[in-house]
Enzyme design. Structure first.
Site, PDB file in Angstrom:
ATOM      1  N   LYS A  11       0.857  -1.190   0.000  1.00 58.64           N
ATOM      2  CA  LYS A  11       0.000   0.000   0.000  1.00 58.64           C
ATOM      3  C   LYS A  11       0.889   1.234   0.000  1.00 58.64           C
ATOM      4  CE  LYS A  11       0.907   1.482   4.303  1.00 58.64           C
ATOM      5  NZ  LYS A  11       1.496   2.800   4.641  1.00 58.64           N
ATOM      6  N   ASP A 145      -2.542  -1.254   9.366  1.00 55.56           N
ATOM      7  CA  ASP A 145      -2.726  -1.235   7.914  1.00 55.56           C
ATOM      8  C   ASP A 145      -3.482  -2.461   7.400  1.00 55.56           C
ATOM      9  OD1 ASP A 145      -1.271   1.114   7.747  1.00 55.56           O
ATOM     10  OD2 ASP A 145       0.615   0.108   7.272  1.00 55.56           O
TER      11      ASP A 145
END
Length: 286
Positions: A11, A145
Site C-alpha cells: 500500500k 494497515d
C-alpha cells in the site's frame, strides 16, 4: 492436498495527516491509501501444524503473517458455531510460504499485506464462515494497515487505520516512481516522536488533496535519517515531477508523474545515478 495462492499488494499513503492521539497512545490519522502493483506472493497449503517460511527479503522478529493465522485459529476455537462445523479430529494447520518482494520496514505495509492475504486464504482452505467485520477486527489486532489490505481498491482511511471508506472509484490513475534507500524504519520509532497534529481535512475533493496534502511523519523521518534528504532531492530534480512525498513512516519515497513515459524516463535516470537504491516504477488507481 489443497494449495491456494494470493498476491499481497503493498500500500501507499498518498497523503497522511496525523489528527490526534487516543488514550492508549495510538495516533489518529486521515490518509488516502492506494494499492501498488508491487506485491509479495503468499501460498498456503493444508498441513498438520502452523508453519511459515519466507523467500526473498529476510524478516526480523515475529512474522505477523503467522500471528494472523494464529489469531484466526483462536477465533475458530472460541466460536462454538465454528467448532461445530468441523469434525472433531480436524487440525487447523497450514504451511505458509511468502515470496517477499516488498521491502521490509519500508512504509509500504508489506507485513500487513501478507497477514491479510493469509487470513483470506485460510478462510477458504479451512472453510470458515466469517463476516467482514470479524475478519477486519482480526486484521486490526495484527496491524493498523491490515484492515485496508483486505480490500482491493483505494480508500480514505481514518481512526488508527480501521475506519475505511467505501472503495474509491474516481477513474484516475497515478504513475509513480518509488525509491527505497535499502534500510528499515520502525513505525513505532517515528510515531513516538509526533508532537503536533493537523486539523481535520475537508474531504470534498480527495483527488486535489493528493497534490495539496502532505505526510506529517516525513519531517520526523528526515530528522532521524539525515540521508533521506538525498532521496527526496533526487526525485524532486526529475523533469515533470508533480509530487514528491514519503509513504507511511518511511523510508520509501514516491514521485507522481503525468504519465508512464515520464515516470519511466525518471526511473531510468535515477537507476543510473543511484545504483545502490531500490528504484521501481508503479501505478495506482483511485
Amino acid at each position: 492436498m489443497q494449495i491456494l495462492q494470493r498476491s499481497a499488494h503493498a500500500k501507499i499513503n498518498l497523503f497522511l495527516h496525523i489528527v490526534g492521539q487516543r488514550g492508549d497512545s495510538y495516533h489518529l490519522l486521515e490518509s488516502l491509501f492506494a494499492r501498488l502493483k508491487v506485491h509479495d506472493t503468499v501460498t498456503v497449503q493444508q498441513y498438520n501444524e502452523l508453519i511459515c517460511n519466507t523467500i526473498g527479503h529476510a524478516i526480523n522478529g515475529t512474522n505477523i503473517a503467522i500471528r494472523a493465522a494464529e489469531k484466526l485459529k483462536d477465533f475458530v476455537n472460541l466460536d462454538l458455531s465454528q467448532k461445530l462445523a468441523f469434525p472433531s479430529n480436524t487440525i487447523l494447520g497450514a504451511n505458509i510460504t511468502i515470496n517477499k518482494r516488498i521491502p521490509i520496514g519500508a512504509g509500504l505495509g508489506g507485513g500487513s499485506a501478507d497477514a491479510a492475504a493469509v487470513l483470506k486464504l485460510l478462510v477458504k482452505i479451512w472453510n470458515i464462515k466469517i463476516n467482514k467485520k470479524d475478519l477486519s477486527e482480526i486484521a486490526l489486532s495484527i496491524g493498523a494497515d491490515a484492515p485496508f489490505c483486505l480490500q482491493d481498491k483505494a480508500a480514505f482511511v481514518t481512526g488508527i487505520g480501521e475506519k475505511i471508506s467505501e472503495p474509491l472509484e474516481l477513474g484516475r490513475k497515478l504513475d509513480l516512481v518509488l525509491i527505497n534507500p535499502g534500510y528499515e524504519i520502525l513505525a513505532k520509532d517515528i510515531y513516538c516522536l509526533v508532537k503536533k497534529y493537523s486539523p481535520l481535512l475537508d474531504r470534498e475533493n480527495l483527488y486535489e488533496l493528493i497534490f495539496k496534502g502532505r505526510n506529517d511523519l516525513e519531517e520526523i523521518a528526515l530528522e532521524m535519517c539525515k540521508d533521506l534528504i538525498e532521496v527526496k532531492t533526487a526525485l524532486r530534480e526529475q523533469k515533470n515531477v508533480r509530487v514528491v512525498r514519503m509513504s507511511g513512516s518511511g523510508p520509501t519515497y514516491f514521485a507522481i508523474f503525468d504519465n508512464a513515459n515520464l515516470a519511466e524516463l525518471a526511473k531510468n535516470n535515477l537507476i543510473k545515478e543511484h545504483p545502490n537504491w531500490l528504484i521501481w516504477q508503479d501505478r495506482v488507481w483511485i
